[in-house]
Design a protein around this motif. Sequence first.
Motif, short mmCIF file in Angstrom:
data_model
loop_
_atom_site.label_atom_id
_atom_site.label_comp_id
_atom_site.label_asym_id
_atom_site.label_seq_id
_atom_site.Cartn_x
_atom_site.Cartn_y
_atom_site.Cartn_z
N ILE A 5 0.87 -1.24 0.07
CA ILE A 5 -0.09 -0.17 -0.16
C ILE A 5 0.88 1.23 0.11
N ILE A 6 0.43 2.26 -0.42
CA ILE A 6 1.08 3.44 -0.83
C ILE A 6 0.46 4.66 0.09
N ALA A 7 1.21 5.67 0.89
CA ALA A 7 0.52 6.64 1.55
C ALA A 7 1.46 7.76 1.30
N ASP A 8 0.67 8.80 0.91
CA ASP A 8 1.17 10.11 0.45
C ASP A 8 0.23 11.24 0.16
N ASP A 9 0.55 12.54 0.68
CA ASP A 9 -0.81 13.21 1.03
C ASP A 9 -0.71 14.08 -0.40
N LYS A 10 0.12 13.81 -1.23
CA LYS A 10 0.29 14.60 -2.59
C LYS A 10 -0.43 13.75 -3.75
N LYS A 11 -1.62 13.99 -4.30
CA LYS A 11 -2.27 13.08 -5.16
C LYS A 11 -1.34 12.77 -6.41
N MET A 30 -0.48 -4.25 -6.00
CA MET A 30 -1.06 -2.90 -5.34
C MET A 30 -2.31 -3.14 -4.60
N SER A 31 -2.29 -2.87 -3.37
CA SER A 31 -3.49 -3.32 -2.74
C SER A 31 -4.06 -2.04 -1.92
N GLY A 32 -3.49 -0.82 -2.14
CA GLY A 32 -4.42 0.40 -1.93
C GLY A 32 -3.35 1.60 -1.72
N VAL A 33 -4.25 2.78 -2.04
CA VAL A 33 -3.28 4.16 -2.28
C VAL A 33 -4.40 4.97 -1.40
N CYS A 34 -3.57 5.56 -0.37
CA CYS A 34 -3.96 6.22 0.76
C CYS A 34 -3.49 7.88 0.87
N LYS A 35 -4.46 8.60 1.09
CA LYS A 35 -3.80 9.95 1.33
C LYS A 35 -3.33 10.42 2.27
N ASN A 36 -3.34 9.72 3.14
CA ASN A 36 -2.65 10.12 4.61
C ASN A 36 -2.34 8.95 5.48
N GLY A 37 -1.85 9.17 6.83
CA GLY A 37 -1.56 8.10 7.53
C GLY A 37 -2.50 7.28 7.93
N THR A 38 -3.60 8.01 8.63
CA THR A 38 -4.80 7.53 8.99
C THR A 38 -5.51 6.60 7.91
N GLU A 39 -5.80 6.81 6.91
CA GLU A 39 -6.21 5.79 5.94
C GLU A 39 -5.51 4.51 5.82
N ALA A 40 -3.94 4.76 5.64
CA ALA A 40 -3.00 3.84 5.43
C ALA A 40 -3.01 2.88 6.89
N TYR A 41 -3.31 3.54 7.85
CA TYR A 41 -3.31 2.45 9.16
C TYR A 41 -4.54 1.79 8.99
N ASN A 42 -5.48 2.35 8.89
CA ASN A 42 -6.85 1.56 8.86
C ASN A 42 -6.74 0.40 7.86
N LEU A 43 -6.32 0.93 6.59
CA LEU A 43 -6.18 -0.28 5.66
C LEU A 43 -5.28 -1.35 6.01
N MET A 58 3.07 13.90 6.51
CA MET A 58 1.82 14.08 5.79
C MET A 58 0.82 14.67 6.98
N PRO A 59 -0.24 15.43 6.72
CA PRO A 59 -1.13 15.82 7.92
C PRO A 59 -1.88 15.02 8.66
N GLY A 60 -2.28 15.13 9.91
CA GLY A 60 -2.95 14.32 10.80
C GLY A 60 -1.91 13.11 11.29
N MET A 61 -1.87 11.94 10.79
CA MET A 61 -1.09 10.85 11.28
C MET A 61 0.24 10.90 10.08
N THR A 62 1.48 11.11 11.03
CA THR A 62 2.44 11.10 10.04
C THR A 62 3.02 9.74 9.54
N GLY A 63 3.87 9.69 8.52
CA GLY A 63 4.47 8.43 8.16
C GLY A 63 5.07 7.63 9.30
N LEU A 64 5.65 8.43 10.24
CA LEU A 64 6.54 8.03 11.41
C LEU A 64 5.57 7.41 12.38
N GLU A 65 4.42 8.26 12.82
CA GLU A 65 3.47 7.90 13.61
C GLU A 65 2.80 6.37 13.00
#
Length: 250
Positions: A5-11, A30-43, A58-65
Amino acid sequence: MFKIIIADDKKIIRESICEVIDWGSLGVEMSGVCKNGTEAYNLAMKIRPDIILTDIRMPGMTGLELIKKLFEKGISARCILLSAYGEFEYAREAMKYNVKHYLLKPCNEEQIMSAVSEVCSDILKDRSKGLDIESEEQRSYSDVIEKIMVLVEENMGNSEMSLKWIAENFMFMNVDYLSRRFQQETGQRFSAYLNGIRMSRAKEILIKYGGDDIFAIAEQVGYGNNPQYFSQSFKKSTGMSPREFAKRVY
């Protein structure tokens, strides 16, 4: 196949990575594309991916978080961090959670594929040792393939190592047969697996000891007396020279 899965706030970045890379050639789905850390965490909690490619900021939950939270939940996904200059303090923090793969932005298709290939090699190595107990898609490999993986580990510093060398000196089997079988069982070409293991080992050494003696590191990971070629291969893989990488993480 491995799930990523990929997580990046820039479309434009996440869509470009998703569409440009030939994931199938790496044995990756490729199993998922997420716009922030929260989406990536849930997926990630839902599908338990093998690999996560995430931006650090990333806004909200960062990649490190995101990495920290998944680590605390026992999710064994391997993470690749996308970072810009000035963000390597975050990358240093990520080492606590066994993150060893970094890409410096902007990065190209070849560098992303190389990093993913390295991670796939790491997963295959751990699975051959029975360590990757979290994965729902855990596989056991034939004795032949496990022996090849062990030989790679035992002969890491040998610059002559290739599948042909292994076939002729240890396996006494047809190299074309071994090549087909290795790719069938692991989803990777042997050359990609070997390069991934070597780059991963080089990063471990640089993180632990720094980059003062590139010649010695080149020898340890199988580049013989050719540190220049090692440095070129490392930069091709990461976007940084070994010394640049060491300065940011050591």
